[in-house]
Scaffold this motif. Structure first.
Motif, PDB file in Angstrom:
ATOM      1  N   ASN A   1      -4.358   1.996   2.270  1.00  0.00           N
ATOM      2  CA  ASN A   1      -3.529   1.022   3.344  1.00  0.00           C
ATOM      3  C   ASN A   1      -3.567  -0.505   2.829  1.00  0.00           C
ATOM      4  O   ASN A   1      -3.942  -0.522   1.659  1.00  0.00           O
ATOM      5  CB  ASN A   1      -4.352   1.243   4.740  1.00  0.00           C
ATOM      6  CG  ASN A   1      -5.898   0.860   4.661  1.00  0.00           C
ATOM      7  OD1 ASN A   1      -6.346   0.795   3.465  1.00  0.00           O
ATOM      8  ND2 ASN A   1      -6.611   0.740   5.809  1.00  0.00           N
TER       9      ASN A   1
ATOM     10  N   SER B   1      -7.188  -5.789   3.936  1.00  0.00           N
ATOM     11  CA  SER B   1      -7.955  -5.531   5.531  1.00  0.00           C
ATOM     12  C   SER B   1      -9.335  -5.075   5.239  1.00  0.00           C
ATOM     13  O   SER B   1      -9.872  -4.665   4.129  1.00  0.00           O
ATOM     14  CB  SER B   1      -7.040  -4.441   6.111  1.00  0.00           C
ATOM     15  OG  SER B   1      -7.925  -3.249   6.082  1.00  0.00           O
ATOM     16  N   GLU B   2     -10.125  -5.337   6.412  1.00  0.00           N
ATOM     17  CA  GLU B   2     -11.366  -5.017   6.457  1.00  0.00           C
ATOM     18  C   GLU B   2     -11.674  -3.673   6.017  1.00  0.00           C
ATOM     19  O   GLU B   2     -12.738  -3.158   5.566  1.00  0.00           O
ATOM     20  CB  GLU B   2     -12.178  -5.493   7.757  1.00  0.00           C
ATOM     21  CG  GLU B   2     -12.681  -6.851   7.751  1.00  0.00           C
ATOM     22  CD  GLU B   2     -13.069  -7.145   9.186  1.00  0.00           C
ATOM     23  OE1 GLU B   2     -13.623  -6.287   9.735  1.00  0.00           O
ATOM     24  OE2 GLU B   2     -12.767  -8.501   9.622  1.00  0.00           O
ATOM     25  N   ASN B   3     -10.838  -2.899   6.709  1.00  0.00           N
ATOM     26  CA  ASN B   3     -10.850  -1.321   6.405  1.00  0.00           C
ATOM     27  C   ASN B   3     -10.160  -0.814   5.394  1.00  0.00           C
ATOM     28  O   ASN B   3      -9.576   0.321   5.335  1.00  0.00           O
ATOM     29  CB  ASN B   3     -10.351  -0.673   7.776  1.00  0.00           C
ATOM     30  CG  ASN B   3     -11.005  -1.277   9.117  1.00  0.00           C
ATOM     31  OD1 ASN B   3     -12.320  -1.399   8.948  1.00  0.00           O
ATOM     32  ND2 ASN B   3     -10.291  -1.590  10.025  1.00  0.00           N
ATOM     33  N   ALA B   4     -10.056  -1.519   4.320  1.00  0.00           N
ATOM     34  CA  ALA B   4      -9.182  -0.963   3.257  1.00  0.00           C
ATOM     35  C   ALA B   4      -9.875   0.199   2.640  1.00  0.00           C
ATOM     36  O   ALA B   4     -10.862   0.340   2.334  1.00  0.00           O
ATOM     37  CB  ALA B   4      -9.272  -1.960   2.075  1.00  0.00           C
ATOM     38  N   LEU B   5      -8.741   1.190   2.526  1.00  0.00           N
ATOM     39  CA  LEU B   5      -9.080   2.411   1.869  1.00  0.00           C
ATOM     40  C   LEU B   5      -8.291   2.568   0.463  1.00  0.00           C
ATOM     41  O   LEU B   5      -6.899   2.355   0.590  1.00  0.00           O
ATOM     42  CB  LEU B   5      -8.896   3.530   2.440  1.00  0.00           C
ATOM     43  CG  LEU B   5      -9.794   3.831   3.964  1.00  0.00           C
ATOM     44  CD1 LEU B   5      -9.240   4.987   4.863  1.00  0.00           C
ATOM     45  CD2 LEU B   5     -11.203   3.970   3.498  1.00  0.00           C
TER      46      LEU B   5
ATOM     47  N   SER C   1       0.791  -1.298  -0.098  1.00  0.00           N
ATOM     48  CA  SER C   1       0.070  -0.111   0.090  1.00  0.00           C
ATOM     49  C   SER C   1       0.790   1.138  -0.242  1.00  0.00           C
ATOM     50  O   SER C   1       2.147   1.263   0.006  1.00  0.00           O
ATOM     51  CB  SER C   1      -0.872  -0.034   1.219  1.00  0.00           C
ATOM     52  OG  SER C   1      -0.093  -0.032   2.340  1.00  0.00           O
TER      53      SER C   1
ATOM     54  N   ASP D   1     -10.599   6.911  -2.008  1.00  0.00           N
ATOM     55  CA  ASP D   1     -11.346   7.095  -0.881  1.00  0.00           C
ATOM     56  C   ASP D   1     -11.112   8.419   0.013  1.00  0.00           C
ATOM     57  O   ASP D   1     -11.912   8.695   0.612  1.00  0.00           O
ATOM     58  CB  ASP D   1     -11.335   5.848  -0.129  1.00  0.00           C
ATOM     59  CG  ASP D   1     -11.978   4.714  -0.742  1.00  0.00           C
ATOM     60  OD1 ASP D   1     -12.766   4.913  -1.634  1.00  0.00           O
ATOM     61  OD2 ASP D   1     -11.665   3.321  -0.474  1.00  0.00           O
TER      62      ASP D   1
END
Lengths: 741, 309
Positions: free
Chosen positions: B193, B197-201, B15, B205
């Motif tokens: 990031n 991950s679940e919180n991928a941005l 990332s 975004d």
């Protein structure tokens, strides 16, 4: 007889500087060693991006012993004087020797200056070469004060002969020379020691460094040729690019990659600029569809995957670049399809050409007006067509492609003109009007392009002349010398017959007019149209001067006030550039000066023709002899004129001639005058020179047989006036007083 | 020469933030102090006082930091694959420039996961000059497989003063480098990031909306009268601070306000860039504005040198 090897290893030297740097280093070392008396047999240099190498063969191992003698007092001198001399030169009295000279016997002190070892000399020469190296731009690094083009990391300096190889004990600002170097920065970064000069070249190649530029170049060009043949594609390349690539690598590996997208519809020039300028890649085209299919890049290393990662990376980079270019190209196309050139031409108002010379729109207006005048003197260029092409000649400065790739100005303008529904002739005129771009580049041949190109250059020259931004010394920020060169190359190579003073004068009027407040557009138009009516612009100017004041508006007078001076100064500049140009071609400088002195010379084709004819004539035996005769006549006249305080310029009277040879000279002068006038009328300079040379024999005889300073004042005066006749007829051709020899 | 594996070289980079983290780790372990971004709008990482001011004077100084940069005229509403009006630079400054500076730089590439055995790294001449800072240096742009990934400069002058000792400066254009390493064609698609991950941005975004907003602001809405006023205020404040009585009565000591004055110079420079993007500056005026900012930068440099030099 030791050989010397020096290598200076630094961070990457700019590609364009390496060759000259290596040659300079070679010269400095060779000169230094020669001056010290080491008699180097052969000195060579090599270079790569990271190293400058000099090899010297067969040096003396010591410089020769030098003897120096100093003369002291006569042997008969008092003891005190002799002892004083011995003391002053630091020897004992009994070491002085006696020498007989023409002036008597003297005592001499004789010194022997011991030779120096090659090591000591190399240390001095190398130190001096590094410290005083003439880099155009150099830098410091870290905490040191030493300057080099980029940080200098390592110095190898060895002497090698039959007894073996030794390191020269050299040190500069803490950097100590040894017999060690390192290989290719990525492929063989290890250090290694060098046992002899040949060993250096051998080990360096093993360490993936090709230190010889020619070898790198051969490797690159051979491989490129091979790839082109195998792929059955067309290379559209540039030797200059290969020149640069050769000096970006120590170990060239030529790689071939694909251009994935379809850019067949995009002008090839855009693809060339994008790939060559930004990525130093060559492009291969399909011979029929003209589609760019493959690129060639030269990497600085071999890789275990045979370059596939490099090719893949480069493919992505150039695809992005070409997509970008395509985007700009399509935006431009779209803009033209919507509004033609309309929006772009309006936008030229907002682009400043130079803060004192107005916007590009104003410049285009001036160029169009001047080009129209010029077009009347160019076969095949109609004023209407010229104005039409000129007014769109700079439209592409607003385009997205040209702001991204400025080197495509003109080229793009031509393509866009076609899209904006202008005919093919406008494309050619717009594309060619930037020519010539370099000193040896071709000049425009399209008649309309010729008119616009000349108007363009003259607008630049007159503009900067009026705001007094002329070139000085090495400073020529607006490349005005190149503009002047372009002016006469375009005129001469197209054999154009243009009285340039008129159009130049009108441009000067235009540029001056912006500085005169109360000048109305109407007045300006009146002045310009008047100026154009006159065949000879200078006649126009002198007539303005004698016109009664009340008939001329004040603004008119202010405007023309400095015009003659500006015009003559500018033509002086153009003539000076022409002089340099012709001398380079081998024309005698005095032939040029003699012609420039007699004619204002705004018809450059005619001027050059006259100069060349005189150049040929002066080198013939007739020419040489006539010059002698002419100079004799001129000297006699100058002496008589200064003694008598008058100028002998009246017409001589043939009835006062006393001798046959005098009468002969009268007769021939009459004939020659007529012939020369007719020849000049026909612009037949060879003919005029031929006629002039027929004066030679009668002038020679005249000087042999006729006494000029006779007692009969009327006869004397008549003979001087006859000589003046000879002088004047020669002067019709050139000012021969300026011819040397 | 290249000791790869100083860091965890085998781990792949996933990332944009990995790239920043790797560079920070690498330069921290090479002796640089990790600074934080300067809290004013700047056009390039060079404007950070840690570079402009600290490159002057004799004191050793080695730092690395991320700096957000603003180039108002480069806004493309978030649509262009690689042009942004707000982007990041990673800046390294080492004074004096160490002799192994180039080698360190190459190692930093290794730490980013670039395999130097498979790629073609080139140092192509590109001298650096900042007319607004009165600064120049010699160096290169660094190419990886024909793509520019960094700028490498040996500072020779800043604010008209000779740099003694010389600072070595490296600037990584983080978005471009990230896109290259991560194999992304559009900056907005770049994982910000860890994409797993679940919180991928993605970069989009985080920044797409602000790119759009600022593009409109920069090109159409920024009030040019206000900008002009602010420019003149900043200019006046900068000069006033430098002309102020050196003696600080509260401190009862000499206290010349170099950095507060320099802040005003930075502000003037950014406001100038905004006015430029609004298209209200002609070519002639352009030179004049650049000259005004340069005068401020030079005066700040003079004050800094007389304090620290």
């Amino acid at each position: 007889m030791p050989d010397l090897l020096i290598e200076l290893l630094s961070e990457e030297i700019p590609a364009r500087m390496q060759k000259e740097a290596a040659q300079t280093l070679e010269k400095l070392i060779d000169q230094g060693l020669s001056d010290a008396g080491l008699k180097p047999l052969k000195t060579e240099s090599f270079f790569t991006p990271r190293r400058l190498t000099v090899r010297v063969n067969d040096l003396l191992s010591r410089s020769p012993v030098a003897r120096e003698e100093r003369r002291g007092p006569r042997i008969s001198a008092p003891d005190k004087a002799i002892e004083g001399f011995a003391r002053s030169v630091g020897v004992n009295r009994d070491q002085l020797v006696t020498r007989k000279t023409k002036k008597g016997s003297f005592l001499f002190a004789v010194f022997e200056i011991a030779g120096r070892s090659v090591e000591d000399i190399v240390v001095d020469v190398l130190d001096d070469s590094i410290r005083n190296f003439p880099w155009s731009k150099s830098m410091r690094w870290g905490s040191g004060d030493l300057r080099w083009i980029r940080p200098l990391h390592r110095i190898l300096c060895i002497l090698s002969d039959a007894d073996g190889t030794r390191t020269v004990p050299f040190e500069i600002d803490g950097l100590v020379a040894d017999n060690v170097t390192e290989g290719h920065i990525f492929m063989a970064p290890q250090q290694f020691s060098v046992e002899s000069v040949d060993d250096y070249f051998r080990k360096l190649e093993d360490a993936k460094v090709l230190v010889d530029e020619a070898v790198r170049r051969r490797r690159i060009t051979r491989k490129i040729k091979q790839l082109v043949t195998q792929s059955h594609l067309e290379l559209c390349g540039h030797d200059e690019l290969v020149d640069e690539i050769v000096n970006l690598v120590e170990w060239p590996v030529v790689l071939l990659g694909d251009i994935p997208g379809d850019y067949a519809h995009m002008p090839r020039e855009i693809i060339q600029s994008a790939l060559m300028k930004h990525h130093k890649c060559l492009c291969l085209y399909h011979p029929e569809s003209r589609k760019p299919e493959k690129f060639i890049t030269v990497a600085n290393r071999q890789t275990s995957d045979s370059g596939s990662a490099i090719i893949a990376g480069t493919e992505r980079v150039i695809s992005a670049r070409l997509e970008d270019a395509k985007f700009f190209w399509e935006e431009d196309c779209h803009a033209i399809k919507q509004n033609g050139f309309h929006t772009w031409l309006a936008a030229l108002d907002n682009i400043t050409f130079h803060h004192e010379l107005g916007s590009q729109a104003e410049r285009v207006e001036r160029i169009a007006e001047a080009a129209a005048v010029i077009s009347e003197f160019v076969d095949g260029a109609s004023p209407v067509e010229t104005v039409r092409s000129a007014s769109v000649s700079k439209a592409d400065l607003v385009s997205k492609i040209v702001s991204e790739y400025p080197e495509l100005q003109g080229i793009m303008g031509g393509y866009y003109a076609i899209m904006a529904d202008y005919p093919q002739t406008v494309l050619e005129a717009v594309q060619e009007h930037y020519l010539p771009t370099g000193a040896t580049d071709r000049v425009p041949q399209n008649p309309v392009a010729i008119a616009i190109a000349l108007a363009d250059r003259l607008d630049v020259l007159t503009g900067f002349w009026v705001i007094d931004e002329k070139p000085t010394g090495s400073q020529d920020p607006f490349a005005l010398r190149r503009s002047a060169l372009s002016v006469f190359r375009i005129v001469l190579e197209n054999n154009l017959r243009i009285p340039l003073a008129a159009v130049t004068g009108c441009l000067l009027i235009r540029h001056n007019s912006t500085r005169i407040e109360d000048l109305t557009d109407d007045d300006l138009k009146k002045i310009c149209s008047k100026a154009k009516e006159y065949d000879c612009f200078l006649t126009f100017l002198s007539e303005v001067k004698v016109t009664p004041r009340e008939q001329v508006p004040q603004s008119f007078l202010t405007l023309t006030e400095n015009l003659q001076e500006q015009l003559e100064d500018l033509f002086g500049f153009i003539h000076e550039r022409l002089r340099v140009f012709l001398i380079k071609q081998g024309v005698r400088f005095d032939a040029i000066d003699a012609c420039l002195a007699t004619t204002f010379g705004d018809d450059l084709t005619l001027l050059a023709k006259r100069i060349r004819a005189l150049d040929v004539f002066l080198s013939s035996s007739n020419g040489e002899n006539l010059i002698q005769g002419f100079k004799r006549a001129n000297n006699i006249l100058i002496q008589a004129e200064s003694k008598d305080g008058i100028v002998y310029s009246s017409c001589p009277d043939s009835s006062l001639a006393e001798t046959q040879c005098e009468r002969d000279l009268f007769a021939i002068l009459d004939i020659v005058t007529g012939e020369i006038d007719r020849a000049l009328q026909k612009e037949d300079y060879e003919g005029a020179m031929r006629s002039m040379s027929s004066l030679r024999a009668p002038v020679d005889v005249f000087f042999e047989e006729v006494k000029i300073n006779v007692d009969d004042m009327a006869v004397r005066r008549n003979r001087l006036e006859l000589l003046n006749g000879v002088r004047e007829v020669c002067h019709k051709i050139a000012d021969l007083t300026l011819v040397s020899g | 020469m290249l000791a790869s594996g100083r860091l965890d070289g085998d781990r792949a980079v996933y990332s944009f933030q990995d790239i920043i983290l790797r560079l920070q780790m690498f330069w921290a372990s090479s002796g640089c102090a990790l600074l934080q971004p300067y809290d004013l709008e700047v056009g390039a990482g060079t404007f950070h006082p840690a570079t402009t001011l600290h490159a002057l004077g004799p004191q050793p100084w080695s730092v690395a930091y991320v700096q957000p940069c603003r180039r108002p005229a480069d806004g493309r509403y978030g649509n262009n694959p690689n042009r942004l009006q707000h982007y990041y630079q990673f800046q390294v400054l080492m004074k004096p420039s160490p002799s192994e500076f180039q080698a360190l730089y190459l190692e930093s590439l290794v730490s980013l996961g670039i395999d130097l055995n498979l790629h073609d790294i080139r140092f192509v001449e590109d001298d650096w000059e900042s007319p607004t800072l009165g600064a120049w240096g010699l160096g290169w742009e660094v190419w990886c497989d024909s793509m520019e990934i960094s700028q490498f400069t040996y500072f020779q002058q800043v604010g008209g003063h000779d740099c003694r000792p010389v600072s070595g400066e490296i600037t990584y254009g983080l978005e471009r480098l990230g896109m290259y390493i991560l194999g992304v064609d559009h900056v907005m698609d770049m994982p910000f990031n860890d994409p797993r991950s679940e919180n991928a941005l993605s970069y989009g975004d985080v920044f797409r909306q602000s790119e759009q907003e600022y593009s409109r602001f920069n090109f159409d809405m920024a009030d040019t009268n206000i900008l002009l006023r602010h420019f003149e205020d900043a200019e006046a404040e900068c000069v006033a601070l430098l002309r102020a009585q050196p003696h600080d009565p509260k401190l009862d000591a000499v206290n010349v306000m170099v950095q507060p004055a320099y802040d005003q110079c930075i502000k003037a420079s950014h406001i100038f860039n905004l006015m430029d993007a609004r298209g209200v500056i002609s070519v002639t005026e352009r030179q004049a504005y650049i000259g005004r900012v340069r005068t401020l930068a030079k005066e700040c440099a003079d004050a800094y040198v007389s304090k620290r030099g």
